[in-house]
Design a protein around this motif. Structure first.
Motif, PDB file in Angstrom:
ATOM      1  N   THR A 206      37.173  21.004   3.655  1.00 52.05           N
ATOM      2  CA  THR A 206      37.665  20.169   4.682  1.00 52.05           C
ATOM      3  C   THR A 206      36.515  19.335   5.186  1.00 52.05           C
ATOM      4  O   THR A 206      36.631  18.377   5.755  1.00 52.05           O
ATOM      5  CB  THR A 206      38.637  21.045   5.568  1.00 52.05           C
ATOM      6  OG1 THR A 206      39.487  21.772   4.869  1.00 52.05           O
ATOM      7  CG2 THR A 206      39.169  20.252   6.844  1.00 52.05           C
ATOM      8  N   MET A 207      35.538  20.423   5.864  1.00 47.07           N
ATOM      9  CA  MET A 207      34.477  19.966   6.885  1.00 47.07           C
ATOM     10  C   MET A 207      33.148  20.356   6.334  1.00 47.07           C
ATOM     11  O   MET A 207      33.105  21.424   5.727  1.00 47.07           O
ATOM     12  CB  MET A 207      34.807  20.688   8.475  1.00 47.07           C
ATOM     13  CG  MET A 207      36.136  20.445   8.850  1.00 47.07           C
ATOM     14  SD  MET A 207      36.308  18.706   9.374  1.00 47.07           S
ATOM     15  CE  MET A 207      35.423  18.865  10.898  1.00 47.07           C
TER      16      MET A 207
ATOM     17  N   PHE B   2      29.072  20.276   7.544  1.00 50.43           N
ATOM     18  CA  PHE B   2      28.095  20.093   8.744  1.00 50.43           C
ATOM     19  C   PHE B   2      26.819  20.091   8.207  1.00 50.43           C
ATOM     20  O   PHE B   2      26.452  20.708   7.358  1.00 50.43           O
ATOM     21  CB  PHE B   2      28.562  21.233   9.601  1.00 50.43           C
ATOM     22  CG  PHE B   2      29.745  21.247  10.123  1.00 50.43           C
ATOM     23  CD1 PHE B   2      30.787  22.349   9.279  1.00 50.43           C
ATOM     24  CD2 PHE B   2      30.558  20.773  11.273  1.00 50.43           C
ATOM     25  CE1 PHE B   2      31.976  22.367   9.815  1.00 50.43           C
ATOM     26  CE2 PHE B   2      31.896  20.783  11.681  1.00 50.43           C
ATOM     27  CZ  PHE B   2      32.634  21.568  10.929  1.00 50.43           C
TER      28      PHE B   2
ATOM     29  N   TYR C 192      23.185  21.337  10.076  1.00 52.78           N
ATOM     30  CA  TYR C 192      22.569  21.983  11.171  1.00 52.78           C
ATOM     31  C   TYR C 192      21.073  21.745  10.852  1.00 52.78           C
ATOM     32  O   TYR C 192      20.362  21.717   9.971  1.00 52.78           O
ATOM     33  CB  TYR C 192      22.886  23.592  11.248  1.00 52.78           C
ATOM     34  CG  TYR C 192      24.220  23.827  11.853  1.00 52.78           C
ATOM     35  CD1 TYR C 192      25.348  23.739  10.854  1.00 52.78           C
ATOM     36  CD2 TYR C 192      24.215  24.154  13.012  1.00 52.78           C
ATOM     37  CE1 TYR C 192      26.575  24.059  11.473  1.00 52.78           C
ATOM     38  CE2 TYR C 192      25.453  24.626  13.424  1.00 52.78           C
ATOM     39  CZ  TYR C 192      26.526  24.483  12.662  1.00 52.78           C
ATOM     40  OH  TYR C 192      27.786  24.782  13.232  1.00 52.78           O
TER      41      TYR C 192
ATOM     42  N   LEU D 215      20.134  22.860   7.305  1.00 53.89           N
ATOM     43  CA  LEU D 215      21.235  23.770   6.806  1.00 53.89           C
ATOM     44  C   LEU D 215      22.261  22.952   6.606  1.00 53.89           C
ATOM     45  O   LEU D 215      23.183  22.234   7.587  1.00 53.89           O
ATOM     46  CB  LEU D 215      21.498  25.034   7.420  1.00 53.89           C
ATOM     47  CG  LEU D 215      20.193  25.993   7.295  1.00 53.89           C
ATOM     48  CD1 LEU D 215      19.907  26.383   8.796  1.00 53.89           C
ATOM     49  CD2 LEU D 215      20.721  27.325   6.475  1.00 53.89           C
TER      50      LEU D 215
ATOM     51  N   VAL E  74      33.617  24.118   5.870  1.00 46.91           N
ATOM     52  CA  VAL E  74      34.789  24.838   6.243  1.00 46.91           C
ATOM     53  C   VAL E  74      35.673  24.741   4.985  1.00 46.91           C
ATOM     54  O   VAL E  74      35.805  23.653   4.657  1.00 46.91           O
ATOM     55  CB  VAL E  74      35.369  24.654   7.523  1.00 46.91           C
ATOM     56  CG1 VAL E  74      36.711  25.164   7.633  1.00 46.91           C
ATOM     57  CG2 VAL E  74      34.413  24.978   8.630  1.00 46.91           C
TER      58      VAL E  74
ATOM     59  N   ASN F  35      40.561  28.586   3.636  1.00 48.12           N
ATOM     60  CA  ASN F  35      40.163  29.302   4.878  1.00 48.12           C
ATOM     61  C   ASN F  35      39.408  28.798   5.641  1.00 48.12           C
ATOM     62  O   ASN F  35      38.444  28.410   5.468  1.00 48.12           O
ATOM     63  CB  ASN F  35      39.265  30.497   4.365  1.00 48.12           C
ATOM     64  CG  ASN F  35      38.931  31.365   5.257  1.00 48.12           C
ATOM     65  OD1 ASN F  35      39.203  31.439   6.600  1.00 48.12           O
ATOM     66  ND2 ASN F  35      38.193  32.401   4.982  1.00 48.12           N
ATOM     67  N   GLN F  36      40.081  28.169   6.795  1.00 47.93           N
ATOM     68  CA  GLN F  36      39.594  27.443   7.784  1.00 47.93           C
ATOM     69  C   GLN F  36      38.756  27.956   8.877  1.00 47.93           C
ATOM     70  O   GLN F  36      38.653  27.359   9.936  1.00 47.93           O
ATOM     71  CB  GLN F  36      40.184  26.227   8.126  1.00 47.93           C
ATOM     72  CG  GLN F  36      40.736  25.370   7.106  1.00 47.93           C
ATOM     73  CD  GLN F  36      41.671  24.159   7.656  1.00 47.93           C
ATOM     74  OE1 GLN F  36      41.656  23.831   8.784  1.00 47.93           O
ATOM     75  NE2 GLN F  36      42.017  23.214   6.654  1.00 47.93           N
ATOM     76  N   GLU F  37      38.805  29.388   8.802  1.00 47.27           N
ATOM     77  CA  GLU F  37      38.454  30.258  10.113  1.00 47.27           C
ATOM     78  C   GLU F  37      36.721  30.578   9.823  1.00 47.27           C
ATOM     79  O   GLU F  37      36.180  30.782  10.875  1.00 47.27           O
ATOM     80  CB  GLU F  37      38.979  31.521   9.853  1.00 47.27           C
ATOM     81  CG  GLU F  37      40.517  31.470  10.136  1.00 47.27           C
ATOM     82  CD  GLU F  37      41.274  32.771  10.093  1.00 47.27           C
ATOM     83  OE1 GLU F  37      42.349  33.004  10.705  1.00 47.27           O
ATOM     84  OE2 GLU F  37      40.726  33.479   9.589  1.00 47.27           O
ATOM     85  N   THR F  38      36.138  30.216   9.078  1.00 44.85           N
ATOM     86  CA  THR F  38      34.766  30.430   8.808  1.00 44.85           C
ATOM     87  C   THR F  38      33.874  29.479   8.169  1.00 44.85           C
ATOM     88  O   THR F  38      34.425  28.818   7.392  1.00 44.85           O
ATOM     89  CB  THR F  38      34.751  31.766   7.681  1.00 44.85           C
ATOM     90  OG1 THR F  38      35.536  32.525   8.365  1.00 44.85           O
ATOM     91  CG2 THR F  38      33.224  32.161   7.725  1.00 44.85           C
ATOM     92  N   GLN F  39      32.729  29.211   8.639  1.00 45.77           N
ATOM     93  CA  GLN F  39      31.707  28.390   8.062  1.00 45.77           C
ATOM     94  C   GLN F  39      30.983  29.151   7.214  1.00 45.77           C
ATOM     95  O   GLN F  39      30.311  30.253   7.369  1.00 45.77           O
ATOM     96  CB  GLN F  39      31.061  27.789   9.180  1.00 45.77           C
ATOM     97  CG  GLN F  39      31.613  26.641  10.008  1.00 45.77           C
ATOM     98  CD  GLN F  39      30.441  26.027  10.782  1.00 45.77           C
ATOM     99  OE1 GLN F  39      29.367  26.511  11.265  1.00 45.77           O
ATOM    100  NE2 GLN F  39      30.699  24.814  11.136  1.00 45.77           N
ATOM    101  N   TYR F  40      30.495  28.639   5.938  1.00 46.66           N
ATOM    102  CA  TYR F  40      29.713  29.026   4.956  1.00 46.66           C
ATOM    103  C   TYR F  40      28.383  28.197   4.826  1.00 46.66           C
ATOM    104  O   TYR F  40      28.610  27.073   5.041  1.00 46.66           O
ATOM    105  CB  TYR F  40      30.489  29.279   3.674  1.00 46.66           C
ATOM    106  CG  TYR F  40      31.497  30.069   3.568  1.00 46.66           C
ATOM    107  CD1 TYR F  40      32.561  29.744   3.772  1.00 46.66           C
ATOM    108  CD2 TYR F  40      31.283  31.534   3.402  1.00 46.66           C
ATOM    109  CE1 TYR F  40      33.922  30.632   3.961  1.00 46.66           C
ATOM    110  CE2 TYR F  40      32.309  32.627   3.776  1.00 46.66           C
ATOM    111  CZ  TYR F  40      33.572  31.898   3.756  1.00 46.66           C
ATOM    112  OH  TYR F  40      34.685  32.912   4.045  1.00 46.66           O
ATOM    113  N   PHE F  41      27.246  28.540   4.718  1.00 49.30           N
ATOM    114  CA  PHE F  41      26.147  27.907   4.801  1.00 49.30           C
ATOM    115  C   PHE F  41      25.284  27.947   3.367  1.00 49.30           C
ATOM    116  O   PHE F  41      25.431  28.954   2.492  1.00 49.30           O
ATOM    117  CB  PHE F  41      25.113  28.716   5.525  1.00 49.30           C
ATOM    118  CG  PHE F  41      25.588  28.540   7.059  1.00 49.30           C
ATOM    119  CD1 PHE F  41      26.557  29.319   7.661  1.00 49.30           C
ATOM    120  CD2 PHE F  41      25.216  27.481   7.922  1.00 49.30           C
ATOM    121  CE1 PHE F  41      26.766  29.126   8.690  1.00 49.30           C
ATOM    122  CE2 PHE F  41      25.455  27.204   9.158  1.00 49.30           C
ATOM    123  CZ  PHE F  41      26.371  28.047   9.684  1.00 49.30           C
ATOM    124  N   GLY F  42      24.676  26.669   3.099  1.00 54.21           N
ATOM    125  CA  GLY F  42      23.801  26.771   1.958  1.00 54.21           C
ATOM    126  C   GLY F  42      22.314  27.357   2.223  1.00 54.21           C
ATOM    127  O   GLY F  42      22.079  27.988   3.339  1.00 54.21           O
TER     128      GLY F  42
END
Lengths: 113, 115
Positions: free
Chosen positions: B30-31, B33, B35, B92, B96, B100-107
């Motif tokens: 969905t999203m 980002f 950082y 980074l 999302v 599951n839109q409750e958590t961000q996962y990172f590269g």
């Protein structure tokens, strides 16, 4: 406005000792709360998250955190530290689930043999 | 959780040049980002990458310095333009998921050193 404060930029424990990393948050609505871990030269890995279900949240690698609304805290604990736990730990808060996540300054955990 | 890859993993650049960082996800999200993590510091959100439209930048970040593209639901690029030593950081990508839109996962991050 939401914010996160992590108490202690560095924490040192002996192997086998209790790990306690402190996190306090500020939020105008019931928050989502997260703990992430960053190992050297790696990205962030989600340890655990609180999303208004059980107040005691269990995560990976034996870590857990307890949401205490009255204290606006979400401290991270592990009963017995392992050398492999040495890393940077970030507490994070979001008022919108996975969106607009605000991160604390981080706490570097050192584990002594 | 989504599997996120970033290219390059690290680079050393001369001041005045630009670096484009790619973020690829193994599933539609969905999203997305971007950082920045400056040396010894926490993460600061640069912008939200919007699919098919201009990115949404946070205060202190502008499109001329950090142009972002997101042509589809699995890919985004961040360019850091007109590099200066102050741009030396880890960049980074995070996502999302659609389910599951409750958590961000990172590269894994891209480590940039500007000389």
């Amino acid at each position: 406005a939401q914010s996160v404060t992590q108490l202690g930029s560095h924490v040192s424990v002996s192997e086998g000792a209790l790990v306690l990393l402190r996190c306090n948050y500020s939020s105008s609505v019931p928050p989502y709360l997260f703990w992430y871990v960053q190992y050297p030269n790696q990205g962030l890995q989600l340890l655990l998250k609180y999303t208004s279900a059980a107040t005691l949240v269990k995560g990976i690698n034996g870590f857990e955190a307890e949401f205490k609304k009255s204290e606006t805290s979400f401290h991270l604990t592990k009963p017995s530290a392992h050398m492999s736990d040495a890393a940077e730990y970030f507490c994070a808060v979001s008022e919108e689930g996975g969106f607009k996540t605000i991160f604390g300054a981080g706490t570097r955990l050192f584990v002594k043999a | 959780s989504a599997v996120i890859s970033q290219k390059p993993s690290r680079d050393i650049c001369q001041r005045g040049t630009s670096l484009t960082i790619q973020c690829q996800v193994d599933s539609q999200v969905t999203m997305m980002f971007w950082y920045r993590q400056q040396p010894g510091q926490s993460l600061t959100l640069i912008a939200t990458a919007n699919q098919g439209s201009e990115a949404t930048y946070e205060s202190g970040f502008v499109i001329d310095k950090f142009p972002i593209s997101r042509p589809n639901l699995t890919f985004s690029t961040l360019t850091v333009s007109n590099l200066s030593p102050e741009d030396s950081s880890i960049y980074l990508c995070s996502v999302v998921g659609q389910v599951n839109q409750e958590t961000q996962y990172f590269g894994p991050g891209t480590r940039l050193l500007v000389l």
